[in-house]
Every structure is written in structure tokens, then in C-alpha cells.
Design an enzyme around this catalytic site. Sequence first.
Site, PDB file in Angstrom:
ATOM      1  N   ASP A  13      -4.454  -2.470  -3.616  1.00  0.00           N
ATOM      2  CA  ASP A  13      -5.342  -3.458  -3.136  1.00  0.00           C
ATOM      3  C   ASP A  13      -5.676  -3.518  -1.395  1.00  0.00           C
ATOM      4  O   ASP A  13      -5.768  -4.493  -1.068  1.00  0.00           O
ATOM      5  CB  ASP A  13      -5.482  -4.714  -3.637  1.00  0.00           C
ATOM      6  N   HIS A  41     -11.552  -0.263  -6.683  1.00  0.00           N
ATOM      7  CA  HIS A  41     -11.860   0.015  -5.120  1.00  0.00           C
ATOM      8  C   HIS A  41     -12.942  -0.456  -4.795  1.00  0.00           C
ATOM      9  O   HIS A  41     -13.975  -0.055  -5.289  1.00  0.00           O
ATOM     10  CB  HIS A  41     -11.744   1.652  -4.920  1.00  0.00           C
TER      11      HIS A  41
HETATM   12  P1  GDP Z   1      -8.361  -0.871  -2.918  1.00  0.00           P
HETATM   13  O1  GDP Z   1      -7.793  -1.120  -4.365  1.00  0.00           O
HETATM   14  O2  GDP Z   1      -7.179  -0.511  -2.039  1.00  0.00           O
HETATM   15  O3  GDP Z   1      -9.778   0.075  -2.623  1.00  0.00           O
HETATM   16  O4  GDP Z   1      -8.663  -2.275  -2.472  1.00  0.00           O
HETATM   17  P2  GDP Z   1      -9.474  -3.660  -3.084  1.00  0.00           P
HETATM   18  O5  GDP Z   1     -11.101  -2.965  -2.842  1.00  0.00           O
HETATM   19  O6  GDP Z   1      -9.111  -3.721  -4.546  1.00  0.00           O
HETATM   20  O7  GDP Z   1      -9.489  -4.701  -2.160  1.00  0.00           O
HETATM   21  C1  GDP Z   1      -9.657  -4.881  -0.859  1.00  0.00           C
HETATM   22  C2  GDP Z   1     -10.650  -5.888  -0.855  1.00  0.00           C
HETATM   23  O8  GDP Z   1     -10.569  -6.543   0.607  1.00  0.00           O
HETATM   24  C3  GDP Z   1     -11.774  -5.883  -1.154  1.00  0.00           C
HETATM   25  O9  GDP Z   1     -12.535  -6.745  -1.694  1.00  0.00           O
HETATM   26  C4  GDP Z   1     -12.745  -5.310   0.287  1.00  0.00           C
HETATM   27  O10 GDP Z   1     -14.127  -5.400   0.043  1.00  0.00           O
HETATM   28  C5  GDP Z   1     -11.953  -6.338   0.980  1.00  0.00           C
HETATM   29  N1  GDP Z   1     -11.975  -5.740   2.445  1.00  0.00           N
HETATM   30  C6  GDP Z   1     -11.483  -4.490   2.943  1.00  0.00           C
HETATM   31  N2  GDP Z   1     -11.202  -4.697   4.391  1.00  0.00           N
HETATM   32  C7  GDP Z   1     -11.364  -5.746   4.705  1.00  0.00           C
HETATM   33  C8  GDP Z   1     -11.527  -6.367   5.929  1.00  0.00           C
HETATM   34  O11 GDP Z   1     -11.030  -5.910   7.150  1.00  0.00           O
HETATM   35  N3  GDP Z   1     -11.649  -7.635   6.018  1.00  0.00           N
HETATM   36  C9  GDP Z   1     -11.793  -8.365   5.013  1.00  0.00           C
HETATM   37  N4  GDP Z   1     -12.140  -9.997   4.907  1.00  0.00           N
HETATM   38  N5  GDP Z   1     -12.080  -7.813   3.488  1.00  0.00           N
HETATM   39  C10 GDP Z   1     -11.880  -6.593   3.556  1.00  0.00           C
HETATM   40 MG    MG Z   2      -7.977  -2.408  -5.778  1.00  0.00          MG
END
Ligand code: GDP
Ligand code: MG
Length: 425
Positions: A13, A41
Site C-alpha cells: 500500500d 492498487h
Molecule cells: P498500492 O497497493 O501500493 O498500489 O497502494 P494503495 O492504492 O493500496 O494505497 C495507496 C493509497 O494512497 C491510494 O488510495 C492512493 O490513491 C493514495 N495515494 C498515492 N499516492 C498518494 C499521495 O502522494 N498523496 C496522497 N494523499 N494519497 C496518495
Molecule cells: Mg494496496
Amino acid sequence: MKNSAIVGINWGDEGKGRIVDLLCKEYDYVVRYQGGGNAGHTVVIDQGKFALHLIPSGIFHQGVVNILGNGVALDLENLWIEIESLRSRGVSVTPDNLKISDRASLLFPWHKMLDALEEERLKDKKYGSTKQGIAPFYSDKYQKKTILMGELLYNKNLKEHVKDILEWKNLTLKGVYNAEPISFEEISKWIDEYQEKLSPFICDTGKLLKQAEKEGKNVLFEAQLGSLRDLDYGIYPYTTSSNTLASYIPLGSGLASVNITEIIGIVKAYSTCVGEGPFVSEWFGEEAEKLREAGAEYGAKTGRPRRVGPIDLVATRYGVELQNATSVALTKLDVLSYMDKIPVCTRYKLNGKEIDEFPFPTLLSECEPVIEYMAGWKCDVSNIRNWEDLPENAKKYILYIEKAIGCPIKLISVGQERNAYIERK
Ligand code: GDP
Ligand code: MG
């Protein structure tokens, strides 16, 4: 020609989906090589917010071919739901832009049942599984008791093969868990349904990628979860059941000979972790609640509140090393803007001694975090697009992390939208 990887450095995440979506316009292929539909994701684009589970995060870009490699846990049922859900929101998913490896193994309904039954049996000793069947799936794969996707096309004895595996599986369901056995008719119908729906997507993706390599195409490999959840190198047994490291790409993607030229490790500006297991820099109570709210830290797959805490430099340095990252993208810097002072876990305290190397997993529960504080910046950074425009204290924080983890931070994400990032030359 480029072969790049986007991998998680922490517990998952970190924002991998968001970074894949951002960078994939420069690539011809995006390949998932491990893990399954337990991924979440998140990608935020003009059409809204999407949570992808099995489908690679290149799906929103025209011209990008998305591949599910042989290393994934192929849950056909959820894959189909995901395809339909994307289509209903105007995203094109066709056999032209999504290809499923003929060598990927199928995750069956019994894998999910067994996952849930085992978590139930474990009670308060549970692993915190997402109950998507991932652990039973991978153990069956290694026991050679799965069906390969290509069998849906080529194996005349497919149903016989399924029957044999089911007979064996029912022994476990009945004998170990005293659960209802699954009928062959039910599974036979299940196979027919997904054979019809998903056969057009099956492809020898290894051959496809080999050809792409010859033609000098660019390939981006997308990981699920992060270093600390790697089956072999993570916080075992609170890991996932696949290898989340970039070093698994040659095995799980279909391109056994691949030479990865760039490994982009995704690090979150603070720590989060879903499920059970040791989490040294964990915060509790009000300060945890505040950070969770600021970062909207709720699981994309399960909606579970994520455990949160300060960035853990001991774990992050270990994660960077494991991934052999060539650069880091630091995400969610904007979330820390509310803090007066920014906490950093710089070392662990174990048996009265301070350590800076990640210890053997069973020692983690005895470790306490050593927390140091840096000055906060107390202003909104989400509209900043240039390094020079960042507040000095934010720059100091980033440079401090960079030094501690020994890897250049080349990209900084300051929001969930596609363009909310800063590139550092
Ligand atoms: P992944 O599993 O690694 O793809 O990550 P997730 O999608 O589960 O969790 C990351 C969350 O953080 C998501 O809701 C994204 O939209 C959000 N996100 C990603 N980068 C940023 C950022 O730079 N700032 C903020 N506020 N949210 C972000
Ligand atoms: Mg995730």
C-alpha cells in the site's frame, strides 16, 4: 528498450498502482508477476477512483498491453468481476489489452474456503489473511495440484484433471475442517463459465514478451505488496505466500531471461501495515487515528483500517536492499503536512541495545522504536510541482530519508491524482 520494475519497499500500500499509472505511458507492456486478487492498487484519474486487484495498473492507458504472468494467483471469478466493473465505468478491457499467461495456475473456490476455515481455526492466532485463498493456492501450486490456465484451451482431459484434484481437496475439507465437500458438478459448471468468458484472453505471454524484447519494446513489471511481506525475506509467517521482490520477476513474469535495468522502489512517507504481525513503529490511540484519517488509510480490498506509524528507517533500508532498488519514489508526503514535528524511527532498541539492522523476524516483537523528530512544514504541499518550491523542512525530511536508506529519491508524490508529483533531477 527498458525493463523496469515498480516494487513495494515496505508492507504494501505504498502507492504502487498510482506510480505505475503515472509512468506506464512510456511502456508497451505492464506485467503482474506475483500475488493475486488480494492486491488493492488505487489509481485516480479523470474518470474517478479505481481500485485494481488483479488487473495491472496500465489498463487505463491506450496502447499498453497488460499481462498476468505465470506467477500470479489467477482468481477467474474475481478477475471477471473486475473486468465487468471496469467496463461498466467505460474502461476498455479486451483480449488486445489484457493477456493471461497460459502457465498461470487457477485459484479455485476451495482455496478461499480453506483460507477462511484456517483463519477461523486459528482464532486469536490468525495471520490476518484477506481470505482470498492466496496461501492455500500457493501451497497447492507447489504440490502441483492446480490447473494451468492453458488447460482450458488445450487439455482434452481437463475435467478429469479437475476431478482428481477435487477428490483430494475434499479429503482436507471434510477430514481436517469437517466442512461440506464441494461437488464436481458445481466446479464443472464454474470451469465452463469462465472457460467461455476468459479463453479469449489466454496467451503464451512468455513468447509474447520474448518477441517484445527482440523488438526493443519497453516493459514495466508491477509488484503486489512490499519487501517486508516477501515469503522468504519478510516478517515470516506474517508475510504473503508469494515473493514480492524484484528478483522474482524472471520467474513469475514469463520472461525467464529478463535483465531488469531499473527498479523503482515505492516508499511511503510514513508507515502503514494491514493485518497481523510485528510492526515496530506502530502508533496507537489518538495520534494513530489522526494519521489514519489524514492519509485515508483504509484497505483498498477489504476496507480494514490500516495500522499506522512513523516512517521506519530500519525496515525501509532493509526493504530497499532486498529490492536492489535503483531509485525510490516517495509517496504521500502531503499527508504529513498537519504535523508540528515529523517522527522518524531511526533505530530499534533490542535487549537494551540500539540496533540499525533489521533483525530476525521473531525478535521483532521484542524491539522498540527509537524515535527522533524533525521539524514539520505545516503548509499544504499538494500543489507543489517543483523541488525548489518545497518548504525547506520538507526537503530536509526527504534528504534525511534518502541518506538513511542509501538510495536516490527521484520522485515525490504529493497527492493521489496523476499529476500530483515532483520529479527530482
Ligand atoms: P498500492 O497497493 O501500493 O498500489 O497502494 P494503495 O492504492 O493500496 O494505497 C495507496 C493509497 O494512497 C491510494 O488510495 C492512493 O490513491 C493514495 N495515494 C498515492 N499516492 C498518494 C499521495 O502522494 N498523496 C496522497 N494523499 N494519497 C496518495
Ligand atoms: Mg494496496
